[in-house]
Design an enzyme around this catalytic site. Structure first.
Site, short mmCIF file in Angstrom:
data_model
loop_
_atom_site.label_atom_id
_atom_site.label_comp_id
_atom_site.label_asym_id
_atom_site.label_seq_id
_atom_site.Cartn_x
_atom_site.Cartn_y
_atom_site.Cartn_z
CG HIS A 227 -0.26 -0.47 2.49
ND1 HIS A 227 -0.54 -1.46 3.27
CD2 HIS A 227 0.78 0.48 3.14
CE1 HIS A 227 0.08 -1.36 4.36
NE2 HIS A 227 0.90 -0.44 4.47
CE1 TYR B 124 14.11 -0.62 2.86
CE2 TYR B 124 12.69 0.76 1.32
CZ TYR B 124 13.02 -0.05 2.37
OH TYR B 124 11.56 -0.75 2.77
#
Length: 495
Positions: free
Chosen positions: A171, A256
């Site tokens: 989502h 990340y």
């Protein structure tokens, strides 16, 4: 309509319950079969009891079949929802704590970086067993809807090696879409987007209102927003330097990349501690731990609260129920899905799992051609895809050489650690998690020998740059509403 849906890892109570509500809000789905399976018998019993109460109070004649026998739950299933966390919180703790000894400070640790890579090793090993069961006993046209992380790695393994048609669902795109609408002063349905990339690194490459491209307006809008300029510093900086807004939350995105968490003294410049997802060290582990403890304490109160009402207006934003509705009724649904690239984004590898716009109807899930990503965002994605590919192949083959290469190529791990440190850290993580890594039996024995020989690189316990204390049940009870909200965030669907 009559077909069977199975949930693997159904003990994820809030998420499972929400998906059941969404599915049973489709008017044609009032006679379907539902089965739950989980290895945690107590959680399985609780979620079954709560969801069955919802079903009964909505007047439906559906009885959930709940079992710890996975093959029994999967038998004849046409749709399977996967929401598992392999290794639970015990393994998750190792994903966070061991890298911290080497200076790797993660907020979430379930998609990339050291924690995400190891989570993938555990998850892929079990997903191959799950896929075997699906091939053996489920419907021939079965669709696996994977909500488990690391999304891209698991979806990649299931499609390439598991022999099961799998779509990955998240989502993140919906959440970012809502934020974009907010900073532009519009309702979400007034803002049209095209978002493409890889899961948790998907880029809003087109943002339009009234037919006018607003992509160039986003940086100033976010920088001036009173809330997001504090909570989303990493995302705003990436927007500034790469030109496009990225889907994932501040804490996720920061781990990340090689730039925002590599120096402990700088981490707090980029994060905000008002919410764990904004960058707290080990934030997701903390809320998962608190959420588990609170739910076990507070569960009786859940049964005293009003049941969910199965109405169209109560459906959540998760793609799952809309995909089933499109496939079964033919009503078209547009979403963003994780599928094999196959040239949809030409400057990302064809075999990678990309996240991009898709359409669903009776013909299936169709992924239209997107075209090339802008060079900067494509470079960021390609760096992560290399880590994903190495991680998948390592997990499939139980190859610690490839696993260590994946760790070296990871942006944040490589920014913080040298090769010798990475080699030793992987040995530690393999040994600590050996009960969930059957494919690494030989490598783990060799790692144990190396660790036992001594002459190791010195490490030290590290709390992290922004660590908050895990609350006791008594402390959480002082604010029950906050504890319940936190318990929801600890569930699969809210992180």
């Amino acid at each position: 309509m009559k077909f069977k849906i199975a949930f693997i890892g159904a003990g994820s109570i809030g998420f499972t319950r929400g998906l059941v509500r969404d599915i049973l809000s489709v008017k044609e789905f009032k006679e379907i079969e539902i089965s739950f399976t989980d290895i945690n018998e107590r959680n399985l019993e609780m979620v079954t009891k709560l969801c069955q109460r919802d079903i009964d109070e909505n007047g439906l004649n559906i009885t959930i079949k709940s079992t710890t026998n996975r093959r029994e739950a999967l038998k004849n299933a046409k749709y399977i929802f996967n929401v598992v966390r392999i290794g639970g919180l015990e393994a998750f703790k190792h994903d966070i704590e061991i890298p911290l000894k080497y200076g790797i400070d993660q907020c979430v640790g379930d998609t990339l970086c050291a924690g995400g890579i190891m989570y993938g090793q555990r998850g892929i090993a079990e997903m191959l067993e799950i896929c075997k069961d699906i091939r053996d006993v489920s419907a021939s046209d079965v669709l696996l809807l994977n909500y488990a992380n690391p999304m891209a790695m698991l979806t990649w393994a299931c499609n390439k090696y598991g022999g099961v048609n799998t779509v990955g669902l998240c989502h993140g795109v919906q959440n970012g879409h809502k934020q974009i609408a907010e900073v532009l002063g519009r309702e979400k349905n007034e803002v049209d987007i095209i978002c493409a990339g890889i899961n948790h690194q998907t880029w809003y490459i087109q943002v339009k209102t009234d037919g006018t491209d607003r992509t160039g307006d986003l940086l100033a809008a976010f920088q001036e927003h009173p809330k997001y300029k504090v909570e989303e510093k990493v995302r705003i900086d990436m927007l500034k330097r790469f030109g496009y807004f990225s889907t994932e939350s501040n804490g996720h995105l920061s781990e990340y990349l090689p730039w925002y968490r590599k120096r402990p003294e700088e981490i707090n410049e980029w994060i905000d501690l008002s919410k764990w997802i904004n960058g707290e060290t080990g934030g997701y582990l903390r809320v998962c731990t608190e959420g588990r403890n609170w739910f076990e304490t507070d569960f009786p109160n859940w049964l005293n609260e009003p049941a969910y009402e199965f109405k169209e207006e109560n459906r959540g934003q998760e793609h799952g129920s809309f995909i089933l509705e499109g496939l079964e009724t033919g009503r078209t649904y547009r979403g963003h899905f994780n599928r094999i690239n196959n040239g949809i984004i030409p400057n990302l590898p064809s075999d990678a799992i990309i996240e991009a716009p898709g359409y669903v109807d009776r013909n299936g899930i169709s992924m239209p051609y997107v075209g090339e990503l802008p060079l900067g965002p494509a470079a960021v994605c390609n760096m992560s895809i290399s880590v994903q590919r190495l991680s998948v192949e390592a997990a499939i083959n139980g190859d610690d050489y490839l696993l260590k290469q994946a760790m070296m190529m990871d942006p944040l791990v490589g920014a913080v650690c040298n090769p010798n440190e990475i080699w030793q850290m992987v040995d530690e993580m393999l040994v600590a998690q050996k009960e969930w890594l059957p494919q690494y039996k030989k490598s783990i024995a060799e790692a144990e020998d190396r660790l036992n020989k001594g002459d190791l690189i010195p490490t030290q316990y590290n709390e992290g740059a922004a660590r908050l204390k895990v609350k006791t049940v008594e402390e959480m009870a002082e604010n029950r509403q906050e504890a319940k909200r936190n318990s929801g965030e600890a569930d699969k669907g809210n992180f």
